[in-house]
Design an enzyme around this catalytic site. Sequence first.
Site, short mmCIF file in Angstrom:
data_model
loop_
_atom_site.label_atom_id
_atom_site.label_comp_id
_atom_site.label_asym_id
_atom_site.label_seq_id
_atom_site.Cartn_x
_atom_site.Cartn_y
_atom_site.Cartn_z
CG PHE A 242 0.06 7.74 -5.75
CD1 PHE A 242 1.40 7.85 -5.49
CD2 PHE A 242 -0.38 6.64 -6.49
CE1 PHE A 242 2.29 6.92 -5.96
CE2 PHE A 242 0.52 5.71 -6.96
CZ PHE A 242 1.84 5.86 -6.69
CD GLU A 243 1.61 4.82 -1.51
OE1 GLU A 243 2.10 4.84 -0.37
OE2 GLU A 243 1.64 3.83 -2.26
#
Lengths: 427, 616
Positions: B420-421
Amino acid sequence: MRLHWARVLPRGLWGGWGAPQVARSLCQRSSRPAGDPAGQAGGDASGDAAGEAVGAPAWRGSSRGVQDEDRGPAAFAAALAALEQAPGRRVGRLELVAAALAAMPVLGVAREREAYHRLLRLLPRGPWVPRGPFQRLLAPFPQQQECGLQILEQMERYGVVPDAETRFLLLGIFGPRSRPVRKCQRLLYWLPRLRHVDPHPLPPHLPPPGLAAARLGLHRIANDPDARITVYQHPVPDEGDNEGSVQPYIIGAQSPDQQSLLARHGPARPVFVEGPFPLWLRRTRLCYYVLRGDPLPPHLREDPPDPERSLYYPLHLDLDLERGPWDDDDFDVEEVEEGPVFALCMAGAGDRRTLGKWIAGLQEANPVLGSTPVVFRLGDGHPPAGAPGGPPAVPPPPAVLEPPDLPRGPGHSGGADAAGPGSGAGQ
Amino acid sequence: MSGLLLRALRAALPVPATLPAVRRLRTAAPRPAFAKELFLGTLRKEEVFPYPEVSNEELEEINQFVGPVEKFFSEEVDSKKIDQDAKIPPETLNGLKDLGLFGMQIPEEYGGLGLSNTMYARLGEIISLDGSIAVTLAAHQAIGLKGILIAGTDEQKAKYLPRLASGEHIAAFCLTEPGSGSDAASIQTRATLSEDGKYFLLNGSKVWISNGGLANIFTVFARTEVVDKDGQLKDKITAFIVERDFGGVTHGKPEDKLGIRGSNTCEVHFENTKVPIENVIGEVGGGFKVAMNILNSGRFSMGSASAGMIKKLIEMTAEYACTRKQFNKRLSEFGLIQEKFCFMAVKAYVMESMAYLTAGMMDRPGFPDCSVEAAMVKVFSSEGAWACVSEALQILGGLGYMKDYPYERYLRDARILLIFEGTNEILRLYIALTGMQYAGKILTDKIKEIKKGNVGVALGEFLSKLRDTMGRKVDYGLVGDHGVVHPSLQESGQKLEENIYYFGTTVRGLLSRFGKTIVDEQLVLKRVADIVINLYAMTAAISRASRSISIGLRNHDHEVLLTNIFCTEAYFKNNYAIAQLQKYADENLDDCIKKAAKQVLEKRAYICSHPLDRTF
C-alpha cells in the site's frame, strides 16, 4: 528384363548357400530391377503363385476402400497378415513393399509405426546380412537396402519415430552398420528433436473445409488469447459434404484491442473490407477477409502525453536528451505504413451480401461502425486484387477451395465499391 | 529554536508593497533535497550531518506521550482478538481517541496534538505494535484528512479538523477505483456541477477504502469538467470533502484480508451525493496535485513503524533463542541463528536512522521537498520488515507457524507494507525517475556538448575516466582531519564517498545513453533506485552512529558495529549494481529477462515441458 537371365539360372548357382558371398550379392543385385512381378520368372513358380493368390486380392480389396478410411488400417493389416502366413519362397517382396508404401497414406496407416514394422517383417531375416568385412565394403545388397531405406524415408516423411523394435528388425534383415540401420539411427537422433519444431502446430486430423476449419484458421491468424471468435451466421445445413450450401457460414475474430482501435478510428474515415486472402492449413485452402482502415494521421494515433496521469511516478521525463546510438539495439527496418486491421472474417461465400451480414454483426460490439462508411474491395483472391481492368481472373489452383465457389457479385470483379454510411449493414 | 527564529524573521520581513508585481525575496525557498543531489554525485553533507536533534523540551514532550500510549498498547489492546474478529472493539477505539491519537499532526489550534514529524514518527513506533490500529490511524490522518490539512481553506479546517482530531469523525481517502490503481486517467467517478452552480453531484464507486465503513468524512477524487486555458472543455480530477451525511453514500461489506484484518476496508459508493462547492479541496481541477502531495507526504512514518515492530520481534525471539536448547546447546549459540539476529538488528537500526533523519529534515524550516527521501524510507523499511519478520519466524521454527503465537500475524500484517501507499515497484520508479529528471536538467548541456563532439569537454571527461581507472581518491570531506564522520566510522565513510562518486558518473552515463527514453528502462531504473536507497541508508546510519559516539550514548560501540556491517554489505551491493548498470542490456541479463518473461506472457502460462515428457 535386363538381367532376366539371372533368374533362369539354377538356384544353386546364384543364391545358394554354397555360392561365394560376392557372387551371391552380385546375383541378388542383378535380379532386383526386373520390375515385373516375380511370378513371371522361372524360379519357383508355386511359391510365387501362392504369394499372388493370397496377397493380391486382399491388397486390391483394400485399395478399393480408399473412400472409407476407417477400413483402411484393418484392410492393410489383413493383407499383410495373409502375406506373412504365406508359405514358400519370398520372392518379389521388394516390389510388394514399394507398392505397400505407396498405398499407406491412402489407407490411413502412414503414421502408424506398427504398419512399418509389419512391412519390415515381410523381408527375410538373414540372407541380406553381409558376411564378413569384405562384403560389407562392397556395398552389399543395394536393392534390398534401398528398399529398407525407402521404408525409413517414408517414416521420416510422416514423422514416425522408429523405436527399438524397428532397429531390431532392421538389424536382423540388413545386419549391423548397414545403411538402413544407420538411417534408423539418424532418424532416432533427429525426429524426436524436430517433433515440436513447429511453434503453431495443427491438429493431426484437419476438419474438412467448413465452419470448423474456418474457426481453426482464424485461431491461427488471430493468435491473440483475447481475440473473441464469433459465429455470425451458422451454416445450413450445418454438417456433411454440402455444409453451408443453403446458407453459408460467417465466422469472425476481433480482439478488444481491435475494438478500441476501431473506436479511435472514428466515423469520419471509411473502413475497407478487403479480400479474399488465402490461408493454407496443410493442403486446405481457406480464404479470409479483413476489415481495415487507412493509417490515422500521426497526431490522432495516440493521446498526447498527459502530465496528470500517473499518481506515483512521472511517465515522461522533461529532458532534451535522446537515446544514444549505442543502446539502440533494434534492427534498422524500413517500416511500411499500414493501416490497422479491425477484424477478420471467414465466410462460406465471398459476396457482398454475406460480408455485409458480417459487418452488421460487428456493429453490435462496435457501435461506431454503424456510422462509418464501409467500402467493399473484393478481389478474386489473387494479387493484385481488384484493380479495374486488371488481369483476368486465373482459375483457382487445384486445391480444396474455401469458399467453394467465389461468386461474381458486383463488388467482386474489381471496382472499389463504396457503400454509404451504415449501408454495409443493410446489404 | 533556529527554526522558530527563522520563521519569525521571515514574518518580520517587510513586504515591498510598492512593487506588487516583483517577486518577493524568499528566505525559505524550496531547497534542493539531499537525495536528488546524490544523482549528481554530490553529497550535501550539511543536510545530513550532524544527525537531526530535538530539543530537550520537545524530547520531554514526546516522552510524556510515549508512556501512556505504550501502556495502553501493552495492556488494553488485544491484537489477537482484533485479528480474529476482524474488528477493532469500540472501547479500544475510544481509548485511542482519548489519547488524542486521531489528531497527532493536526495543529493544536484545531484541537490536535500538533506533533512534529519526528514526534509523529516516535509515536508511530508504538502504534505499529498492532498493524490493524496502525493502518486505521494512518488511513485517518496520514492520507484521510491530510488533504484538508495541506490544501484546505481556513473555513474547511475550522469546520472539519476539530471533530477529526478528537476522533468523533473518522476520515477516509477515496482514490482507488475498480479500474484504476495508479492511473488517474481511468478514474470514473464523476462530479457534475448543478445548474445553480452551488453544489456538485457525485457518482461512482471506490474500492479498497481503508476506514470506508467507519468514516464520516471522505476525501474523494472525481472527474469534473473544467475549461482549460485554450477554452476547451477537459476532464480533470478534483478533490472533495464528502460527509456521510450528504446522502447517497453507501459502503459494501468489509473485505476479508490476509493481514491487518482488524482494519476496515470496503467499497464505498456515491450515488447523487450533493457536495457543496465550498467542499472542493484546492481548486476545481486541481485534484491531481492534491492527491500527489497527500500520497507523497504520508510515507515517511513507515520507517519508524517497521523499526518498532522489529525491535519488539527481536525481544520476543531472543527470549526464545536463549532458552531453547538443542544438542545441549542454546539456539543462540548457533552461528546461523546469530546471523539472523544480526540481520534484524542491522535492518532495525538502519531503518530507524533513515526514518528519523527524514523526519528531522522535514521538520526543518522552509519547504523541504523530502518526498524522494520518504519514498526511500518506505521501500527500505517495508522490505526490511518483511525480511526480518520472515527471519524471526525461521528462528522460531514450527512454533512461529502456529496461530497460538503472534508471529504469523506479524508476518501477515507486514506483507501489506510492500503494497500500500504506492507499491515498492512504483516507488522505485518514482525515486529513480525523480532523481534522473533532476540530474538530467543540470547535466543536459554537458552531455549534449560531448555528444556533439566538443573536444575540450570530451577530453576532460576522458581524463576524469582515466583518473578513475588509475584509482581516484574521492573526498567529500566526510572523513579525514576535518571530516564530519567519527574516525571509527572512517572506512564506512570512505565507502559511502566512493559509492556516491561512482553513482554520479553512472547516472551521467545512463543519461547520455538513454536520454529521456530511460522511463522505459525499468530494470535499469530499479538498480538505480536500489543504489540510491542504499546510499541514503548508509548516510543515515553513519550520521547517526557518529552522533552517538560523539555525544557518548549508551552502547554506541554496538551502533558502530551495526553501521560498519551494513555499510560494507551495501558497498558491495552498490558496486555490483553499478557494474551492471555500466553494461549493455545483452550483457547484464536484462535482455534475457525480458525475453523469458515475454515468452511466458505470450502463452500466459509456464511453457516448459514436463520433466517426464518424452519425444521418442
